[in-house]
Design a protein around this motif. Structure first.
Motif, mmCIF file in Angstrom:
data_model
loop_
_atom_site.group_PDB
_atom_site.id
_atom_site.type_symbol
_atom_site.label_atom_id
_atom_site.label_comp_id
_atom_site.label_asym_id
_atom_site.label_seq_id
_atom_site.Cartn_x
_atom_site.Cartn_y
_atom_site.Cartn_z
ATOM 1 N N LEU A 194 16.052 13.908 7.965
ATOM 2 C CA LEU A 194 14.886 13.174 8.456
ATOM 3 C C LEU A 194 13.645 13.555 7.659
ATOM 4 N N SER A 195 13.462 14.848 7.414
ATOM 5 C CA SER A 195 12.290 15.275 6.640
ATOM 6 C C SER A 195 12.366 14.757 5.210
ATOM 7 N N TYR A 196 13.572 14.710 4.642
ATOM 8 C CA TYR A 196 13.726 14.156 3.299
ATOM 9 C C TYR A 196 13.348 12.670 3.286
ATOM 10 N N ALA A 197 13.787 11.929 4.309
ATOM 11 C CA ALA A 197 13.468 10.500 4.389
ATOM 12 C C ALA A 197 11.959 10.299 4.476
ATOM 13 N N VAL A 198 11.300 11.087 5.324
ATOM 14 C CA VAL A 198 9.846 10.968 5.467
ATOM 15 C C VAL A 198 9.158 11.252 4.134
ATOM 16 N N GLN A 199 9.643 12.236 3.392
ATOM 17 C CA GLN A 199 9.045 12.554 2.094
ATOM 18 C C GLN A 199 9.171 11.385 1.122
ATOM 19 N N TRP A 200 10.365 10.759 1.064
ATOM 20 C CA TRP A 200 10.544 9.620 0.155
ATOM 21 C C TRP A 200 9.637 8.460 0.557
ATOM 22 N N PHE A 201 9.511 8.189 1.849
ATOM 23 C CA PHE A 201 8.655 7.091 2.297
ATOM 24 C C PHE A 201 7.180 7.387 1.988
ATOM 25 N N MET A 202 6.770 8.643 2.138
ATOM 26 C CA MET A 202 5.385 9.004 1.821
ATOM 27 C C MET A 202 5.110 8.857 0.327
ATOM 28 N N ILE A 203 6.079 9.244 -0.494
ATOM 29 C CA ILE A 203 5.911 9.075 -1.939
ATOM 30 C C ILE A 203 5.819 7.596 -2.288
ATOM 31 N N ALA A 204 6.598 6.753 -1.573
ATOM 32 C CA ALA A 204 6.526 5.312 -1.799
ATOM 33 C C ALA A 204 5.132 4.785 -1.476
ATOM 34 N N VAL A 205 4.527 5.275 -0.391
ATOM 35 C CA VAL A 205 3.174 4.856 -0.026
ATOM 36 C C VAL A 205 2.183 5.270 -1.114
ATOM 37 N N VAL A 206 2.323 6.510 -1.596
ATOM 38 C CA VAL A 206 1.439 6.994 -2.672
ATOM 39 C C VAL A 206 1.614 6.148 -3.928
ATOM 40 N N TRP A 207 2.875 5.855 -4.257
ATOM 41 C CA TRP A 207 3.165 5.041 -5.445
ATOM 42 C C TRP A 207 2.518 3.654 -5.320
ATOM 43 N N ALA A 208 2.626 3.061 -4.128
ATOM 44 C CA ALA A 208 2.006 1.749 -3.910
ATOM 45 C C ALA A 208 0.490 1.842 -4.043
ATOM 46 N N GLY A 209 -0.089 2.923 -3.510
ATOM 47 C CA GLY A 209 -1.532 3.108 -3.628
ATOM 48 C C GLY A 209 -1.966 3.284 -5.076
ATOM 49 N N MET A 210 -1.188 4.052 -5.842
ATOM 50 C CA MET A 210 -1.515 4.241 -7.253
ATOM 51 C C MET A 210 -1.402 2.923 -8.018
ATOM 52 N N THR A 211 -0.396 2.118 -7.672
ATOM 53 C CA THR A 211 -0.232 0.817 -8.323
ATOM 54 C C THR A 211 -1.418 -0.090 -8.016
ATOM 55 N N ALA A 212 -1.831 -0.122 -6.750
ATOM 56 C CA ALA A 212 -2.981 -0.945 -6.362
ATOM 57 C C ALA A 212 -4.245 -0.467 -7.077
ATOM 58 N N GLY A 213 -4.397 0.865 -7.198
ATOM 59 C CA GLY A 213 -5.556 1.408 -7.893
ATOM 60 C C GLY A 213 -5.577 1.026 -9.362
ATOM 61 N N LEU A 214 -4.400 1.068 -9.994
ATOM 62 C CA LEU A 214 -4.317 0.701 -11.404
ATOM 63 C C LEU A 214 -4.652 -0.769 -11.619
ATOM 64 N N ILE A 215 -4.111 -1.628 -10.744
ATOM 65 C CA ILE A 215 -4.410 -3.062 -10.856
ATOM 66 C C ILE A 215 -5.897 -3.309 -10.636
ATOM 67 N N TRP A 216 -6.514 -2.603 -9.707
ATOM 68 C CA TRP A 216 -7.947 -2.759 -9.458
ATOM 69 C C TRP A 216 -8.756 -2.371 -10.684
ATOM 70 N N ARG A 217 -8.371 -1.279 -11.356
ATOM 71 C CA ARG A 217 -9.092 -0.846 -12.554
ATOM 72 C C ARG A 217 -8.938 -1.866 -13.673
ATOM 73 N N ILE A 218 -7.720 -2.405 -13.824
ATOM 74 C CA ILE A 218 -7.511 -3.437 -14.845
ATOM 75 C C ILE A 218 -8.388 -4.653 -14.561
ATOM 76 N N ARG A 219 -8.468 -5.011 -13.266
ATOM 77 C CA ARG A 219 -9.284 -6.153 -12.888
ATOM 78 C C ARG A 219 -10.750 -5.915 -13.191
ATOM 79 N N GLN A 220 -11.233 -4.679 -12.945
ATOM 80 C CA GLN A 220 -12.627 -4.355 -13.200
ATOM 81 C C GLN A 220 -12.969 -4.504 -14.679
ATOM 82 N N ARG A 221 -12.011 -4.212 -15.549
ATOM 83 C CA ARG A 221 -12.265 -4.298 -16.996
ATOM 84 C C ARG A 221 -12.412 -5.726 -17.476
ATOM 85 N N THR A 222 -11.911 -6.656 -16.678
ATOM 86 C CA THR A 222 -11.971 -8.055 -17.094
ATOM 87 C C THR A 222 -13.331 -8.663 -16.840
ATOM 88 N N TYR A 223 -14.168 -7.950 -16.077
ATOM 89 C CA TYR A 223 -15.490 -8.515 -15.780
ATOM 90 C C TYR A 223 -16.526 -7.973 -16.753
#
Length: 223
Positions: A194-223
């Motif tokens: 169970l603790s291993y599953a929670v860790q993988w899901f938390m890493i997935a959330v972090v990964w999604a957040g990092m992806t959203a942050g990267l896309i936001w930065r790319i978008r900012q450069r276009t302006y």
């Protein structure tokens, strides 16, 4: 739009892999809980007389034995929450029908280790056990001091001159000589899925957040 494509694909793929790993750990959790339930059922089954030729496939089988200790024992370094450090006593036991086996009689505190425990008659209810406690990092037993660091059934049987059979006592009728039984239990079997599953899901959330942050930065450069 092309600027977003690669980080978006990378983000989706990474999240999918991480979520799949979390789901796999939840599946492993179901399997482990089922296995632990089976073991508990074995432990709680009605006790039977000691089989003629027990083997590791009979691990956890509840048995009853009666006979006399010989006074020979092995002391395994151990501890309990209530009493701290001490030893588990494994004694040479001669059954009423003349078989020499081993009985894990339970725990004694450090100060009781050198007390004399001579031959004594007992009736014992317990479980057959082949503990898997020895690893590559486990120190070799100190044979001069008779201190062991893990229960190793074949090695202990050779020292105590018995069959390679260990009964872990859960109830003792007779003079226990200060040893407190530590019954076989599933609590010591790791179940961290169970603790291993929670860790993988938390890493997935972090990964999604990092992806959203990267896309936001790319978008900012276009302006």
């Amino acid at each position: 739009m092309r600027r977003y494509l690669f980080p978006l694909i990378l983000g989706i793929l990474g999240c999918a892999i991480l979520i799949a790993l979390g789901v796999w750990q939840l599946q492993r959790l179901d399997w482990k809980e089922g296995m632990l339930a089976e073991i508990q059922a074995k432990i709680d089954a009605p006790a039977a007389p000691l089989p003629e030729n027990p083997d590791p496939s009979m691990k956890y089988l509840p048995v009853t034995v009666s006979g006399t200790t010989s006074g020979d024992e092995i002391d395994i370094l151990s501890h309990t929450k209530d009493q701290g450090g001490g030893y588990q006593i494994v004694s040479r036991f001669i059954t009423d029908d003349g078989r020499a086996i081993m009985v894990d009689r339970g725990f004694i505190p450090q100060e009781a280790r050198h007390q004399k425990r001579g031959p004594v008659r007992m009736e014992i209810r317990g479980n057959l056990h082949w503990p898997d406690e020895k690893s590559s990092s486990t120190p070799a037993p100190n044979l001069e001091e008779n201190i062991w660091f893990a229960r190793d059934v074949p090695a202990m049987a050779e020292i105590l001159r018995t069959e390679p059979i260990l009964v872990v006592a859960s109830f003792v009728r007779g003079d226990a000589q200060g040893a407190e039984p530590i019954p076989v239990a599933i609590e010591g079997i790791p179940n961290n899925h169970l603790s291993y599953a929670v860790q993988w899901f938390m890493i997935a959330v972090v990964w999604a957040g990092m992806t959203a942050g990267l896309i936001w930065r790319i978008r900012q450069r276009t302006y």
